[in-house]
Design a protein around this motif. Structure first.
Motif, PDB file in Angstrom:
ATOM      1  N   ARG A 139      -4.275   6.347  -6.126  1.00  8.60           N
ATOM      2  CA  ARG A 139      -4.252   7.482  -7.158  1.00  8.60           C
ATOM      3  C   ARG A 139      -2.928   8.072  -7.079  1.00  8.60           C
ATOM      4  NH1 ARG A 139      -8.967   9.454  -9.069  1.00  8.60           N
ATOM      5  NH2 ARG A 139     -10.950   8.409  -8.610  1.00  8.60           N
ATOM      6  N   ALA A 140      -2.578   9.263  -6.803  1.00  8.67           N
ATOM      7  CA  ALA A 140      -1.424   9.798  -6.738  1.00  8.67           C
ATOM      8  C   ALA A 140      -0.217   9.288  -6.079  1.00  8.67           C
ATOM      9  CB  ALA A 140      -1.365  11.298  -6.569  1.00  8.67           C
ATOM     10  N   ALA A 141      -0.419   8.385  -5.146  1.00  9.81           N
ATOM     11  CA  ALA A 141       0.406   7.667  -4.195  1.00  9.81           C
ATOM     12  C   ALA A 141       0.805   6.194  -4.936  1.00  9.81           C
ATOM     13  CB  ALA A 141      -0.156   7.650  -2.863  1.00  9.81           C
ATOM     14  N   ALA A 142       0.048   5.770  -5.798  1.00 10.88           N
ATOM     15  CA  ALA A 142      -0.052   4.381  -6.173  1.00 10.88           C
ATOM     16  C   ALA A 142       1.407   4.340  -6.860  1.00 10.88           C
ATOM     17  CB  ALA A 142      -1.015   4.202  -7.261  1.00 10.88           C
ATOM     18  N   PRO A 143       2.094   5.228  -7.759  1.00 12.69           N
ATOM     19  CA  PRO A 143       3.442   4.845  -8.053  1.00 12.69           C
ATOM     20  C   PRO A 143       4.470   4.802  -6.894  1.00 12.69           C
ATOM     21  CG  PRO A 143       2.217   6.336  -9.408  1.00 12.69           C
ATOM     22  CD  PRO A 143       1.333   6.480  -8.336  1.00 12.69           C
ATOM     23  N   LEU A 144       4.152   5.814  -6.218  1.00  9.14           N
ATOM     24  CA  LEU A 144       5.318   5.885  -4.898  1.00  9.14           C
ATOM     25  C   LEU A 144       5.129   4.129  -4.309  1.00  9.14           C
ATOM     26  CD1 LEU A 144       7.272   6.911  -2.956  1.00  9.14           C
ATOM     27  CD2 LEU A 144       5.693   8.302  -2.173  1.00  9.14           C
ATOM     28  N   ALA A 145       3.802   3.838  -3.892  1.00  7.69           N
ATOM     29  CA  ALA A 145       3.656   2.492  -3.115  1.00  7.69           C
ATOM     30  C   ALA A 145       4.304   1.647  -4.107  1.00  7.69           C
ATOM     31  CB  ALA A 145       2.089   2.354  -3.182  1.00  7.69           C
ATOM     32  N   ALA A 146       4.299   1.464  -5.400  1.00 11.46           N
ATOM     33  CA  ALA A 146       4.915   0.571  -6.148  1.00 11.46           C
ATOM     34  C   ALA A 146       6.483   0.492  -6.256  1.00 11.46           C
ATOM     35  CB  ALA A 146       4.342   0.640  -7.619  1.00 11.46           C
ATOM     36  N   TYR A 150       8.696  -2.188  -4.710  1.00  7.15           N
ATOM     37  CA  TYR A 150       9.735  -3.013  -5.484  1.00  7.15           C
ATOM     38  C   TYR A 150      10.894  -3.370  -4.744  1.00  7.15           C
ATOM     39  CZ  TYR A 150      13.378  -3.857  -9.243  1.00  7.15           C
ATOM     40  OH  TYR A 150      14.339  -4.185  -9.966  1.00  7.15           O
ATOM     41  N   PHE A 151      11.366  -2.356  -4.147  1.00  8.37           N
ATOM     42  CA  PHE A 151      12.757  -2.529  -3.159  1.00  8.37           C
ATOM     43  C   PHE A 151      12.602  -3.376  -2.006  1.00  8.37           C
ATOM     44  CE2 PHE A 151      13.775   1.177  -6.116  1.00  8.37           C
ATOM     45  CZ  PHE A 151      14.805   0.452  -6.770  1.00  8.37           C
ATOM     46  N   ALA A 152      11.329  -2.901  -1.386  1.00  4.69           N
ATOM     47  CA  ALA A 152      11.057  -3.679  -0.083  1.00  4.69           C
ATOM     48  C   ALA A 152      10.903  -5.286  -0.264  1.00  4.69           C
ATOM     49  CB  ALA A 152      10.042  -3.075   0.348  1.00  4.69           C
ATOM     50  N   ALA A 153      10.590  -5.733  -1.477  1.00  9.02           N
ATOM     51  CA  ALA A 153      10.455  -7.145  -1.580  1.00  9.02           C
ATOM     52  C   ALA A 153      11.823  -7.926  -1.605  1.00  9.02           C
ATOM     53  CB  ALA A 153       9.985  -7.268  -3.045  1.00  9.02           C
ATOM     54  N   VAL A 159       5.689  -8.642   0.623  1.00 13.34           N
ATOM     55  CA  VAL A 159       4.961  -7.151   0.521  1.00 13.34           C
ATOM     56  C   VAL A 159       3.931  -7.400  -0.291  1.00 13.34           C
ATOM     57  CG1 VAL A 159       5.906  -4.934  -0.338  1.00 13.34           C
ATOM     58  CG2 VAL A 159       7.454  -6.392   0.748  1.00 13.34           C
ATOM     59  N   ARG A 160       2.808  -6.761  -0.052  1.00 12.38           N
ATOM     60  CA  ARG A 160       1.534  -6.499  -0.596  1.00 12.38           C
ATOM     61  C   ARG A 160       1.074  -4.984  -1.018  1.00 12.38           C
ATOM     62  NH1 ARG A 160      -2.210 -11.642   2.082  1.00 12.38           N
ATOM     63  NH2 ARG A 160      -0.422 -12.880   2.266  1.00 12.38           N
ATOM     64  N   VAL A 161       1.100  -4.786  -2.495  1.00 10.19           N
ATOM     65  CA  VAL A 161       0.563  -3.469  -2.701  1.00 10.19           C
ATOM     66  C   VAL A 161      -0.774  -3.375  -2.766  1.00 10.19           C
ATOM     67  CG1 VAL A 161       1.206  -1.684  -4.524  1.00 10.19           C
ATOM     68  CG2 VAL A 161       2.771  -3.026  -3.873  1.00 10.19           C
ATOM     69  N   LEU A 162      -1.227  -2.387  -2.151  1.00 13.82           N
ATOM     70  CA  LEU A 162      -2.744  -2.159  -2.297  1.00 13.82           C
ATOM     71  C   LEU A 162      -2.858  -0.671  -3.164  1.00 13.82           C
ATOM     72  CD1 LEU A 162      -3.683  -2.890   1.304  1.00 13.82           C
ATOM     73  CD2 LEU A 162      -3.475  -4.595  -0.594  1.00 13.82           C
ATOM     74  N   ASP A 163      -2.957  -0.945  -4.266  1.00 10.11           N
ATOM     75  CA  ASP A 163      -2.907   0.406  -4.989  1.00 10.11           C
ATOM     76  C   ASP A 163      -4.472   0.453  -5.920  1.00 10.11           C
ATOM     77  OD1 ASP A 163      -2.679  -1.662  -7.013  1.00 10.11           O
ATOM     78  OD2 ASP A 163      -0.963  -0.716  -7.856  1.00 10.11           O
ATOM     79  N   ASP A 164      -5.381  -0.406  -5.665  1.00 10.00           N
ATOM     80  CA  ASP A 164      -6.872   0.022  -6.184  1.00 10.00           C
ATOM     81  C   ASP A 164      -7.861  -0.061  -5.332  1.00 10.00           C
ATOM     82  OD1 ASP A 164      -5.978  -0.487  -8.726  1.00 10.00           O
ATOM     83  OD2 ASP A 164      -5.699  -2.802  -8.455  1.00 10.00           O
TER      84      ASP A 164
END
Length: 283
Positions: A139-146, A150-153, A159-164
């Motif tokens: 939710r609100a934290a998803a853009p921050l995770a992305a 992006y930079f961590a990669a 790096v695996r984003v879990l945003d769903d």
């Protein structure tokens, strides 16, 4: 602290809990008092219980755990530290200016907390060693995770984003653990999605160490995280401001780079070479 170095109401309330081991229920009460810091000294035990979603006896036991005879004694203490004309982030200007100045106060408080570099360095070592590195933000934290991912990669190989959310989230956590992940970076922001807290519980069950960037040391995420890194969220506008959590996420990424300097340099040089070859950027 606000930008003038003056302790804000949330700071003063948080000081009451410093060094005290709180149960999950007590964390909910503590978090409620921090969220309502300006009015906390004038709330009854029943009102605090309702706001925190706990029983009134739990509020009484919480007060005793802090060393008071009961809730009335805690409320007297809160009144002693309640703001009495001390500015919380600056009172001059219109509501937009006050919201921005409050964010400056949040950043100043974060800067003060970064005086303890070992906690950030520990987070960097844990996250750098995790291959793959799952990053959770719903939710609100998803853009921050992305944004972080992006930079961590650029400096981490996987790096695996879990945003769903949903049932697939547990699958992806288990898959990351099976692939060798040892640590999960969780970005947990108000209003604390239930799915996020469920995912933190499942991550621990899968054997992952949880590093949480969240808005408060007494956030609900603290129950599941081995390492909690707090950064306050701004509440002066219709929707929350996440300036301090985003800054802290980049500080954590810096700690990852510092934990593996040779690998970081090699990966950055490889990326720059590839970007130049493909003419990715105009500048």
């Amino acid at each position: 602290m606000n930008e003038g170095g003056v302790a804000t109401a949330p700071d003063r309330v948080l000081d009451l809990f410093h060094g005290i081991r709180l149960t999950p229920t007590q964390r909910r009460i503590a978090h409620c008092l921090v969220q309502h810091a300006a009015a906390a000294a004038y709330l009854s035990a029943a009102e605090v219980a309702e706001l925190a979603g706990v029983s009134q006896p739990s509020v009484t036991r919480f007060a005793v755990a802090l060393g008071h005879d009961g809730y009335p004694a805690l409320r007297r203490r809160l009144r002693e530290i309640a703001p009495t004309g001390v500015p919380d982030g600056g009172s001059a200007g219109n509501e937009l200016q006050r919201a921005v100045r409050a964010e400056m106060g949040n950043l100043d408080r974060l800067a003060g907390e970064l005086g303890d570099r070992e906690r950030i360095a520990e987070a960097g070592r844990l996250l750098a060693a995790s291959r793959p590195l799952p990053v959770l933000g719903l939710r609100a934290a998803a853009p921050l995770a992305a944004y972080f991912a992006y930079f961590a990669a650029k400096v981490h190989p996987d790096v695996r984003v879990l945003d769903d959310g949903g049932s697939l989230l547990t699958d992806r956590l288990e898959q990351a653990a099976a692939a060798g992940a040892t640590t999960l970076l969780a970005l947990v922001l108000p209003r604390y999605p239930r799915e996020t807290l469920d995912a933190l519980r499942e991550a621990r069950d899968a054997g992952l160490t949880v590093v949480a960037i969240t808005d408060s040391p007494v956030s609900p995420a603290a129950e599941y995280a081995e390492l909690v890194l707090p950064a306050a969220v701004g509440t002066g506008l219709v929707f929350d401001l996440h300036t301090a959590p985003m800054t802290l996420a980049m500080v954590v990424l810096q700690a990852i780079c510092d934990a593996t300097p040779a690998e970081t340099q090699a990966r950055l040089e490889a990326f720059e070479s590839s970007a130049a070859r493909r003419q990715l950027f105009l500048g």
